[in-house]
Design an enzyme around this catalytic site. Structure first.
Site, PDB file in Angstrom:
ATOM      1  N   PRO A  96       0.410  -9.689  -1.121  1.00  0.00           N
ATOM      2  CA  PRO A  96       0.616  -9.502  -2.560  1.00  0.00           C
ATOM      3  C   PRO A  96       0.921  -8.027  -2.817  1.00  0.00           C
ATOM      4  O   PRO A  96       0.253  -7.161  -2.263  1.00  0.00           O
ATOM      5  CB  PRO A  96      -0.747  -9.888  -3.165  1.00  0.00           C
ATOM      6  CG  PRO A  96      -1.742  -9.710  -2.055  1.00  0.00           C
ATOM      7  CD  PRO A  96      -0.991  -9.967  -0.773  1.00  0.00           C
ATOM      8  N   MET A  97       1.942  -7.755  -3.604  1.00  0.00           N
ATOM      9  CA  MET A  97       2.261  -6.358  -3.938  1.00  0.00           C
ATOM     10  C   MET A  97       2.729  -6.279  -5.385  1.00  0.00           C
ATOM     11  O   MET A  97       3.846  -6.704  -5.714  1.00  0.00           O
ATOM     12  CB  MET A  97       3.335  -5.811  -2.993  1.00  0.00           C
ATOM     13  CG  MET A  97       2.816  -5.540  -1.583  1.00  0.00           C
ATOM     14  SD  MET A  97       4.021  -4.720  -0.540  1.00  0.00           S
ATOM     15  CE  MET A  97       5.137  -6.050  -0.170  1.00  0.00           C
ATOM     16  N   CYS A 129      -8.026  -3.721  -4.641  1.00  0.00           N
ATOM     17  CA  CYS A 129      -7.164  -2.799  -5.383  1.00  0.00           C
ATOM     18  C   CYS A 129      -7.879  -1.455  -5.602  1.00  0.00           C
ATOM     19  O   CYS A 129      -9.010  -1.426  -6.075  1.00  0.00           O
ATOM     20  CB  CYS A 129      -6.763  -3.408  -6.730  1.00  0.00           C
ATOM     21  SG  CYS A 129      -5.666  -2.316  -7.646  1.00  0.00           S
ATOM     22  N   LYS A 179      -9.508 -11.203  -1.037  1.00  0.00           N
ATOM     23  CA  LYS A 179      -8.811 -10.149  -0.287  1.00  0.00           C
ATOM     24  C   LYS A 179      -9.582  -8.857  -0.509  1.00  0.00           C
ATOM     25  O   LYS A 179      -9.743  -8.407  -1.641  1.00  0.00           O
ATOM     26  CB  LYS A 179      -7.358 -10.014  -0.744  1.00  0.00           C
ATOM     27  CG  LYS A 179      -6.569  -9.007   0.100  1.00  0.00           C
ATOM     28  CD  LYS A 179      -5.067  -9.220  -0.071  1.00  0.00           C
ATOM     29  CE  LYS A 179      -4.235  -8.210   0.679  1.00  0.00           C
ATOM     30  NZ  LYS A 179      -4.241  -6.886   0.063  1.00  0.00           N
ATOM     31  N   GLY A 187      -2.507  -4.652   7.176  1.00  0.00           N
ATOM     32  CA  GLY A 187      -2.472  -3.195   7.305  1.00  0.00           C
ATOM     33  C   GLY A 187      -1.697  -2.733   8.511  1.00  0.00           C
ATOM     34  O   GLY A 187      -2.095  -2.963   9.655  1.00  0.00           O
ATOM     35  N   ASP A 188      -0.534  -2.106   8.246  1.00  0.00           N
ATOM     36  CA  ASP A 188       0.245  -1.418   9.276  1.00  0.00           C
ATOM     37  C   ASP A 188       0.978  -2.320  10.265  1.00  0.00           C
ATOM     38  O   ASP A 188       1.299  -1.870  11.359  1.00  0.00           O
ATOM     39  CB  ASP A 188      -0.627  -0.431  10.061  1.00  0.00           C
ATOM     40  CG  ASP A 188      -1.166   0.688   9.184  1.00  0.00           C
ATOM     41  OD1 ASP A 188      -0.713   0.802   8.026  1.00  0.00           O
ATOM     42  OD2 ASP A 188      -2.032   1.439   9.658  1.00  0.00           O
ATOM     43  N   GLY A 209       3.002  -6.214   4.373  1.00  0.00           N
ATOM     44  CA  GLY A 209       3.289  -5.673   3.044  1.00  0.00           C
ATOM     45  C   GLY A 209       4.492  -4.748   3.058  1.00  0.00           C
ATOM     46  O   GLY A 209       5.648  -5.188   2.997  1.00  0.00           O
ATOM     47  N   ARG A 210       4.236  -3.444   3.201  1.00  0.00           N
ATOM     48  CA  ARG A 210       5.301  -2.452   3.026  1.00  0.00           C
ATOM     49  C   ARG A 210       6.445  -2.565   4.015  1.00  0.00           C
ATOM     50  O   ARG A 210       7.567  -2.175   3.698  1.00  0.00           O
ATOM     51  CB  ARG A 210       4.687  -1.041   3.058  1.00  0.00           C
ATOM     52  CG  ARG A 210       3.830  -0.774   1.832  1.00  0.00           C
ATOM     53  CD  ARG A 210       2.922   0.405   2.044  1.00  0.00           C
ATOM     54  NE  ARG A 210       1.964   0.114   3.109  1.00  0.00           N
ATOM     55  CZ  ARG A 210       1.135   0.998   3.616  1.00  0.00           C
ATOM     56  NH1 ARG A 210       1.142   2.234   3.180  1.00  0.00           N
ATOM     57  NH2 ARG A 210       0.291   0.648   4.576  1.00  0.00           N
TER      58      ARG A 210
HETATM   59  C1  LIG Z   1       3.047  -1.420  -3.977  1.00  0.00           C
HETATM   60  C2  LIG Z   1       1.842  -2.182  -3.491  1.00  0.00           C
HETATM   61  C3  LIG Z   1       1.224  -3.077  -4.350  1.00  0.00           C
HETATM   62  C4  LIG Z   1       0.108  -3.800  -3.919  1.00  0.00           C
HETATM   63  N1  LIG Z   1      -0.452  -4.705  -4.753  1.00  0.00           N
HETATM   64  C5  LIG Z   1      -1.477  -5.472  -4.308  1.00  0.00           C
HETATM   65  C6  LIG Z   1      -2.012  -6.503  -5.136  1.00  0.00           C
HETATM   66  O1  LIG Z   1      -1.555  -6.759  -6.266  1.00  0.00           O
HETATM   67  N2  LIG Z   1      -3.056  -7.217  -4.637  1.00  0.00           N
HETATM   68  C7  LIG Z   1      -3.581  -6.987  -3.387  1.00  0.00           C
HETATM   69  O2  LIG Z   1      -4.526  -7.658  -2.977  1.00  0.00           O
HETATM   70  N3  LIG Z   1      -3.081  -6.028  -2.588  1.00  0.00           N
HETATM   71  C8  LIG Z   1      -2.047  -5.289  -3.012  1.00  0.00           C
HETATM   72  N4  LIG Z   1      -1.503  -4.348  -2.169  1.00  0.00           N
HETATM   73  C9  LIG Z   1      -2.020  -4.198  -0.798  1.00  0.00           C
HETATM   74  C10 LIG Z   1      -1.202  -5.035   0.202  1.00  0.00           C
HETATM   75  O3  LIG Z   1      -1.338  -6.410  -0.066  1.00  0.00           O
HETATM   76  C11 LIG Z   1      -1.623  -4.749   1.676  1.00  0.00           C
HETATM   77  O4  LIG Z   1      -2.938  -5.186   1.890  1.00  0.00           O
HETATM   78  C12 LIG Z   1      -1.523  -3.269   2.044  1.00  0.00           C
HETATM   79  O5  LIG Z   1      -0.318  -2.706   1.573  1.00  0.00           O
HETATM   80  C13 LIG Z   1      -1.627  -3.033   3.552  1.00  0.00           C
HETATM   81  O6  LIG Z   1      -0.631  -3.725   4.243  1.00  0.00           O
HETATM   82  P1  LIG Z   1       0.759  -3.038   4.776  1.00  0.00           P
HETATM   83  O7  LIG Z   1       0.362  -1.864   5.651  1.00  0.00           O
HETATM   84  O8  LIG Z   1       1.397  -4.163   5.539  1.00  0.00           O
HETATM   85  O9  LIG Z   1       1.519  -2.597   3.574  1.00  0.00           O
HETATM   86  C14 LIG Z   1      -0.406  -3.602  -2.602  1.00  0.00           C
HETATM   87  C15 LIG Z   1       0.223  -2.687  -1.751  1.00  0.00           C
HETATM   88  C16 LIG Z   1       1.329  -1.975  -2.171  1.00  0.00           C
HETATM   89  C17 LIG Z   1       1.975  -1.013  -1.212  1.00  0.00           C
END
Ligand SMILES: Cc1cc2nc3c(=O)[nH]c(=O)nc-3n(C[C@H](O)[C@H](O)[C@H](O)COP(=O)(O)O)c2cc1C
Length: 329
Positions: free
Chosen positions: A19-20, A103, A144, A206-207, A229-230
Protein backbone atom coordinates in the site's frame (compact mmCIF):
# COMPACT_ATOMS: atom_id res chain seq x y z
CA UNK A 1 4.16 -22.14 -9.11
CA UNK A 2 3.95 -22.60 -5.33
CA UNK A 3 0.85 -21.10 -3.74
CA UNK A 4 0.19 -19.69 -0.31
CA UNK A 5 -2.97 -18.90 1.66
CA UNK A 6 -2.69 -15.39 3.01
CA UNK A 7 -5.16 -12.63 3.91
CA UNK A 8 -7.74 -15.37 3.30
CA UNK A 9 -6.67 -15.70 -0.35
CA UNK A 10 -4.98 -18.49 -2.26
CA UNK A 11 -2.27 -16.78 -4.34
CA UNK A 12 0.99 -17.66 -6.08
CA UNK A 13 3.96 -17.13 -3.77
CA UNK A 14 5.50 -14.31 -5.82
CA UNK A 15 5.03 -10.72 -4.56
CA UNK A 16 2.30 -8.37 -3.40
CA UNK A 17 2.10 -4.66 -4.17
CA UNK A 18 2.60 -2.57 -1.01
CA UNK A 19 0.00 0.00 0.00
CA UNK A 20 1.38 3.44 -0.87
CA UNK A 21 -0.63 6.58 -0.20
CA UNK A 22 -0.57 9.07 -3.12
CA UNK A 23 1.19 6.54 -5.35
CA UNK A 24 -0.58 3.17 -5.49
CA UNK A 25 -3.98 4.40 -6.63
CA UNK A 26 -6.47 2.43 -8.71
CA UNK A 27 -4.55 2.87 -11.99
CA UNK A 28 -1.29 1.86 -10.32
CA UNK A 29 -2.78 -1.18 -8.61
CA UNK A 30 -4.38 -2.34 -11.86
CA UNK A 31 -1.12 -1.91 -13.76
CA UNK A 32 0.90 -3.82 -11.14
CA UNK A 33 -1.73 -6.56 -11.08
CA UNK A 34 -1.44 -6.85 -14.88
CA UNK A 35 2.31 -7.31 -14.46
CA UNK A 36 1.84 -10.10 -11.94
CA UNK A 37 1.40 -8.61 -8.46
CA UNK A 38 -0.37 -11.44 -6.63
CA UNK A 39 -2.41 -9.05 -4.49
CA UNK A 40 -2.85 -5.33 -3.85
CA UNK A 41 -3.84 -3.05 -0.95
CA UNK A 42 -5.46 0.37 -1.09
CA UNK A 43 -4.12 3.60 0.38
CA UNK A 44 -4.62 4.22 4.09
CA UNK A 45 -8.11 5.49 4.89
CA UNK A 46 -9.20 7.35 8.02
CA UNK A 47 -11.68 5.39 10.15
CA UNK A 48 -13.05 8.66 11.47
CA UNK A 49 -13.38 10.17 7.99
CA UNK A 50 -15.22 7.11 6.79
CA UNK A 51 -17.47 7.00 9.87
CA UNK A 52 -18.41 10.66 9.39
CA UNK A 53 -19.30 10.03 5.75
CA UNK A 54 -16.32 11.81 4.13
CA UNK A 55 -16.68 11.57 0.35
CA UNK A 56 -12.92 11.42 -0.15
CA UNK A 57 -12.56 8.49 2.25
CA UNK A 58 -15.39 6.59 0.56
CA UNK A 59 -13.85 7.20 -2.88
CA UNK A 60 -10.62 5.58 -1.67
CA UNK A 61 -12.64 2.45 -0.85
CA UNK A 62 -13.69 1.80 -4.45
CA UNK A 63 -12.38 -1.48 -5.82
CA UNK A 64 -12.43 -2.80 -9.36
CA UNK A 65 -12.25 -6.48 -10.23
CA UNK A 66 -8.90 -5.93 -11.99
CA UNK A 67 -7.25 -5.02 -8.66
CA UNK A 68 -8.32 -8.14 -6.77
CA UNK A 69 -7.45 -9.83 -4.57
CA UNK A 70 -7.36 -6.47 -2.83
CA UNK A 71 -7.49 -5.30 0.75
CA UNK A 72 -8.57 -1.93 2.08
CA UNK A 73 -6.51 -0.32 4.81
CA UNK A 74 -7.91 1.53 7.78
CA UNK A 75 -6.12 3.84 10.19
CA UNK A 76 -7.22 5.30 13.48
CA UNK A 77 -6.76 4.91 17.20
CA UNK A 78 -10.26 4.61 18.63
CA UNK A 79 -11.72 1.10 18.70
CA UNK A 80 -15.31 2.28 18.18
CA UNK A 81 -14.38 4.31 15.07
CA UNK A 82 -12.26 1.45 13.77
CA UNK A 83 -15.22 -0.90 14.17
CA UNK A 84 -17.48 1.55 12.35
CA UNK A 85 -14.81 1.97 9.65
CA UNK A 86 -14.77 -1.80 9.15
CA UNK A 87 -18.58 -1.90 8.88
CA UNK A 88 -18.52 0.89 6.26
CA UNK A 89 -15.73 -0.80 4.32
CA UNK A 90 -17.75 -4.02 4.10
CA UNK A 91 -20.10 -2.24 1.66
CA UNK A 92 -17.19 -1.97 -0.81
CA UNK A 93 -16.53 -5.74 -0.64
CA UNK A 94 -12.77 -5.77 -0.08
CA UNK A 95 -11.16 -9.20 0.11
CA UNK A 96 -9.74 -8.34 3.55
CA UNK A 97 -9.31 -5.27 5.76
CA UNK A 98 -5.88 -4.27 6.98
CA UNK A 99 -5.18 -2.12 10.01
CA UNK A 100 -2.36 0.37 9.62
CA UNK A 101 0.15 0.18 12.47
CA UNK A 102 3.11 1.39 10.44
CA UNK A 103 2.45 4.88 9.14
CA UNK A 104 5.13 7.25 10.50
CA UNK A 105 3.73 10.66 9.47
CA UNK A 106 3.17 13.18 12.28
CA UNK A 107 -0.46 13.83 11.29
CA UNK A 108 -1.23 10.15 11.94
CA UNK A 109 1.03 9.36 14.90
CA UNK A 110 0.01 12.42 16.91
CA UNK A 111 -3.50 10.91 16.95
CA UNK A 112 -2.02 7.74 18.42
CA UNK A 113 -2.65 5.92 15.11
CA UNK A 114 -0.33 4.21 12.58
CA UNK A 115 3.06 3.29 14.04
CA UNK A 116 2.20 5.02 17.34
CA UNK A 117 0.06 1.95 18.09
CA UNK A 118 3.28 -0.01 18.53
CA UNK A 119 3.80 2.04 21.70
CA UNK A 120 0.35 1.13 23.02
CA UNK A 121 0.01 -2.61 22.42
CA UNK A 122 -3.06 -2.92 24.69
CA UNK A 123 -4.90 -0.34 22.59
CA UNK A 124 -3.69 -1.99 19.37
CA UNK A 125 -5.09 -5.26 20.64
CA UNK A 126 -8.40 -3.66 21.56
CA UNK A 127 -8.61 -2.18 18.04
CA UNK A 128 -8.02 -5.54 16.42
CA UNK A 129 -10.63 -7.22 18.63
CA UNK A 130 -13.16 -4.49 17.74
CA UNK A 131 -12.35 -4.81 14.03
CA UNK A 132 -12.61 -8.60 14.07
CA UNK A 133 -15.97 -8.36 15.83
CA UNK A 134 -17.23 -5.76 13.34
CA UNK A 135 -16.09 -7.92 10.40
CA UNK A 136 -18.34 -10.63 11.85
CA UNK A 137 -16.57 -13.45 10.05
CA UNK A 138 -17.31 -11.89 6.64
CA UNK A 139 -13.65 -11.25 5.84
CA UNK A 140 -10.21 -11.48 7.45
CA UNK A 141 -8.64 -8.67 9.47
CA UNK A 142 -4.91 -8.19 8.98
CA UNK A 143 -2.28 -5.84 10.42
CA UNK A 144 0.64 -4.02 8.82
CA UNK A 145 3.23 -3.00 11.40
CA UNK A 146 6.82 -1.84 11.74
CA UNK A 147 9.46 -3.43 13.99
CA UNK A 148 8.99 -0.88 16.78
CA UNK A 149 8.87 2.82 17.54
CA UNK A 150 12.60 3.43 17.66
CA UNK A 151 15.83 1.51 18.00
CA UNK A 152 15.50 1.36 21.78
CA UNK A 153 11.96 -0.03 21.57
CA UNK A 154 12.01 -2.82 19.01
CA UNK A 155 9.06 -4.99 20.00
CA UNK A 156 8.07 -6.69 16.75
CA UNK A 157 7.77 -10.28 18.00
CA UNK A 158 5.82 -9.58 21.21
CA UNK A 159 3.61 -7.15 19.36
CA UNK A 160 2.93 -9.60 16.53
CA UNK A 161 2.07 -12.35 19.04
CA UNK A 162 -0.43 -10.02 20.66
CA UNK A 163 -2.00 -9.25 17.27
CA UNK A 164 -2.26 -12.96 16.56
CA UNK A 165 -3.93 -13.48 19.93
CA UNK A 166 -6.43 -10.74 19.10
CA UNK A 167 -7.48 -12.58 15.94
CA UNK A 168 -5.60 -11.23 12.92
CA UNK A 169 -5.41 -13.48 9.88
CA UNK A 170 -2.06 -12.25 8.55
CA UNK A 171 0.71 -9.94 9.75
CA UNK A 172 2.78 -7.76 7.44
CA UNK A 173 6.06 -6.42 8.87
CA UNK A 174 7.92 -3.47 7.40
CA UNK A 175 11.42 -3.99 8.78
CA UNK A 176 12.02 -0.44 10.02
CA UNK A 177 11.26 1.53 13.17
CA UNK A 178 9.00 4.57 13.07
CA UNK A 179 11.93 6.93 13.63
CA UNK A 180 13.67 5.52 10.55
CA UNK A 181 10.72 6.54 8.37
CA UNK A 182 11.95 5.12 5.03
CA UNK A 183 15.70 5.56 5.48
CA UNK A 184 18.39 3.16 6.60
CA UNK A 185 18.22 -0.52 5.87
CA UNK A 186 15.18 -2.63 6.67
CA UNK A 187 16.04 -5.19 9.36
CA UNK A 188 14.97 -8.50 7.88
CA UNK A 189 16.10 -10.40 10.99
CA UNK A 190 13.09 -8.89 12.77
CA UNK A 191 10.79 -10.18 10.01
CA UNK A 192 12.36 -13.62 10.59
CA UNK A 193 11.80 -13.26 14.35
CA UNK A 194 8.12 -12.44 13.81
CA UNK A 195 7.75 -15.45 11.50
CA UNK A 196 9.20 -17.63 14.26
CA UNK A 197 6.96 -16.07 16.90
CA UNK A 198 3.54 -16.48 15.27
CA UNK A 199 1.70 -19.17 13.37
CA UNK A 200 -0.41 -16.90 11.14
CA UNK A 201 1.09 -16.05 7.72
CA UNK A 202 3.70 -13.27 7.62
CA UNK A 203 4.36 -10.81 4.79
CA UNK A 204 7.82 -9.23 4.61
CA UNK A 205 8.21 -5.62 3.49
CA UNK A 206 11.23 -3.39 3.01
CA UNK A 207 14.01 -3.02 0.45
CA UNK A 208 13.05 -5.68 -2.08
CA UNK A 209 14.27 -4.19 -5.36
CA UNK A 210 14.85 -7.21 -7.60
CA UNK A 211 14.06 -10.87 -8.16
CA UNK A 212 17.27 -11.73 -6.31
CA UNK A 213 16.20 -9.65 -3.30
CA UNK A 214 12.84 -11.39 -3.21
CA UNK A 215 14.48 -14.83 -3.18
CA UNK A 216 16.83 -13.65 -0.43
CA UNK A 217 13.95 -12.31 1.66
CA UNK A 218 12.11 -15.63 1.33
CA UNK A 219 15.28 -17.48 2.28
CA UNK A 220 16.46 -15.27 5.13
CA UNK A 221 13.13 -14.59 6.81
CA UNK A 222 10.99 -17.61 5.99
CA UNK A 223 8.17 -15.15 5.26
CA UNK A 224 5.08 -16.43 3.46
CA UNK A 225 4.94 -13.57 0.98
CA UNK A 226 7.17 -10.72 -0.14
CA UNK A 227 5.74 -7.23 -0.61
CA UNK A 228 7.24 -4.57 -2.88
CA UNK A 229 6.78 -0.83 -2.57
CA UNK A 230 9.17 1.77 -3.94
CA UNK A 231 10.91 -0.56 -6.35
CA UNK A 232 7.68 -0.60 -8.38
CA UNK A 233 8.06 3.10 -9.22
CA UNK A 234 8.13 3.28 -13.00
CA UNK A 235 8.86 -0.45 -12.89
CA UNK A 236 5.73 -2.61 -12.77
CA UNK A 237 7.90 -5.30 -14.46
CA UNK A 238 9.43 -6.06 -11.06
CA UNK A 239 6.53 -8.45 -10.49
CA UNK A 240 7.48 -10.39 -13.63
CA UNK A 241 11.10 -10.30 -12.52
CA UNK A 242 10.19 -11.78 -9.13
CA UNK A 243 7.86 -14.40 -10.63
CA UNK A 244 10.61 -15.58 -13.00
CA UNK A 245 13.16 -15.62 -10.14
CA UNK A 246 10.79 -17.72 -8.02
CA UNK A 247 10.30 -20.09 -10.98
CA UNK A 248 14.08 -20.26 -11.43
CA UNK A 249 13.88 -18.83 -14.92
CA UNK A 250 16.01 -16.10 -16.54
CA UNK A 251 14.54 -12.61 -16.71
CA UNK A 252 14.83 -10.15 -19.57
CA UNK A 253 14.20 -6.55 -18.54
CA UNK A 254 12.20 -4.45 -21.04
CA UNK A 255 14.05 -2.03 -23.31
CA UNK A 256 13.47 1.72 -23.23
CA UNK A 257 10.86 1.85 -26.06
CA UNK A 258 8.69 -0.74 -24.28
CA UNK A 259 9.12 1.06 -20.96
CA UNK A 260 7.97 4.31 -22.50
CA UNK A 261 5.00 2.68 -24.25
CA UNK A 262 3.95 1.34 -20.86
CA UNK A 263 4.45 4.78 -19.33
CA UNK A 264 1.98 6.19 -21.87
CA UNK A 265 -0.49 3.41 -21.11
CA UNK A 266 -0.10 4.14 -17.40
CA UNK A 267 -0.80 7.86 -17.97
CA UNK A 268 -3.86 6.90 -20.04
CA UNK A 269 -5.07 4.72 -17.15
CA UNK A 270 -4.58 7.57 -14.68
CA UNK A 271 -6.60 9.91 -16.91
CA UNK A 272 -9.32 7.32 -17.51
CA UNK A 273 -9.77 6.57 -13.80
CA UNK A 274 -9.58 10.16 -12.57
CA UNK A 275 -12.63 12.35 -11.97
CA UNK A 276 -10.43 15.40 -12.51
CA UNK A 277 -9.97 17.34 -15.76
CA UNK A 278 -6.95 16.30 -17.84
CA UNK A 279 -4.74 19.15 -16.67
CA UNK A 280 -5.20 18.30 -12.98
CA UNK A 281 -5.00 14.54 -13.49
CA UNK A 282 -1.74 15.09 -15.40
CA UNK A 283 -0.26 16.56 -12.22
CA UNK A 284 -0.67 13.14 -10.61
CA UNK A 285 0.75 11.48 -13.71
CA UNK A 286 3.94 13.57 -13.84
CA UNK A 287 5.80 11.84 -11.03
CA UNK A 288 5.04 8.45 -12.54
CA UNK A 289 6.21 9.59 -15.96
CA UNK A 290 9.61 10.68 -14.73
CA UNK A 291 10.11 7.43 -12.81
CA UNK A 292 9.99 5.38 -16.02
CA UNK A 293 13.48 6.43 -17.05
CA UNK A 294 15.04 6.23 -13.58
CA UNK A 295 18.68 5.30 -13.85
CA UNK A 296 18.72 5.76 -17.63
CA UNK A 297 21.62 7.89 -18.94
CA UNK A 298 20.84 11.03 -20.99
CA UNK A 299 17.34 11.23 -19.51
CA UNK A 300 17.74 14.43 -17.48
CA UNK A 301 15.91 16.54 -20.08
CA UNK A 302 13.16 13.90 -20.36
CA UNK A 303 12.66 13.95 -16.60
CA UNK A 304 12.65 17.74 -16.44
CA UNK A 305 9.99 17.88 -19.18
CA UNK A 306 7.98 15.10 -17.53
CA UNK A 307 7.63 17.34 -14.50
CA UNK A 308 5.81 19.89 -16.68
CA UNK A 309 3.42 17.68 -18.63
CA UNK A 310 -0.14 18.93 -18.74
CA UNK A 311 -1.78 16.88 -21.52
CA UNK A 312 -1.62 13.31 -22.79
CA UNK A 313 -0.65 14.62 -26.23
CA UNK A 314 2.40 16.30 -24.72
CA UNK A 315 3.42 13.00 -23.13
CA UNK A 316 3.20 11.24 -26.50
CA UNK A 317 5.25 13.98 -28.14
CA UNK A 318 7.87 13.81 -25.37
CA UNK A 319 8.22 10.03 -25.76
CA UNK A 320 8.52 10.29 -29.56
CA UNK A 321 11.14 13.03 -29.24
CA UNK A 322 13.16 11.11 -26.65
CA UNK A 323 13.16 7.92 -28.71
CA UNK A 324 14.30 9.89 -31.76
CA UNK A 325 17.08 11.52 -29.74
CA UNK A 326 18.48 8.17 -28.61
CA UNK A 327 18.06 6.62 -32.06
CA UNK A 328 15.27 4.24 -31.01
CA UNK A 329 12.31 5.79 -32.80
C1 LIG B 1 4.93 6.96 -0.74
C2 LIG B 1 4.66 5.85 0.24
C3 LIG B 1 3.39 5.72 0.78
C4 LIG B 1 3.11 4.70 1.69
N1 LIG B 1 1.86 4.56 2.17
C5 LIG B 1 1.56 3.51 2.98
C6 LIG B 1 0.22 3.30 3.41
O1 LIG B 1 -0.72 4.02 3.05
N2 LIG B 1 0.01 2.24 4.24
C7 LIG B 1 1.01 1.40 4.65
O2 LIG B 1 0.77 0.46 5.40
N3 LIG B 1 2.28 1.58 4.24
C8 LIG B 1 2.57 2.60 3.42
N4 LIG B 1 3.86 2.75 2.96
C9 LIG B 1 4.89 1.77 3.33
C10 LIG B 1 5.03 0.67 2.26
O3 LIG B 1 3.85 -0.09 2.18
C11 LIG B 1 6.24 -0.27 2.56
O4 LIG B 1 6.01 -0.99 3.74
C12 LIG B 1 7.56 0.49 2.68
O5 LIG B 1 7.70 1.45 1.67
C13 LIG B 1 8.77 -0.44 2.65
O6 LIG B 1 8.81 -1.19 1.48
P1 LIG B 1 9.74 -0.81 0.18
O7 LIG B 1 11.17 -0.73 0.68
O8 LIG B 1 9.50 -1.98 -0.74
O9 LIG B 1 9.26 0.50 -0.34
C14 LIG B 1 4.15 3.79 2.07
C15 LIG B 1 5.42 3.94 1.53
C16 LIG B 1 5.70 4.94 0.63
C17 LIG B 1 7.09 5.05 0.06
Amino acid sequence: MREVTICGQRVPQTAALAPMASVADTAYRTLCKQHGACMTTGELISAKGLSYGSKGSAELCRITEAERPMGLQLFGSEPEFMAEGVRRMLDFAPDWIDINMGCPVPKVVTQGAGSALMKTPELAEEIVRAAVKAADGKLPITVKMRIGWDEAHVNASEFAKRMEGAGVDTICVHGRTRTQFYSGEADWSQIAAVKQAVSVPVIGSGDVTSGEDALRMYRETGCDLVMVGRATYGNPWIFEEIATAVAGEPYQAPEVPERLREMLRHIRMILDTSDKPEKLAMREARKHALWYLRGEPHAAAFRARSAQLSTYAESEALVAEYLRSVGKA
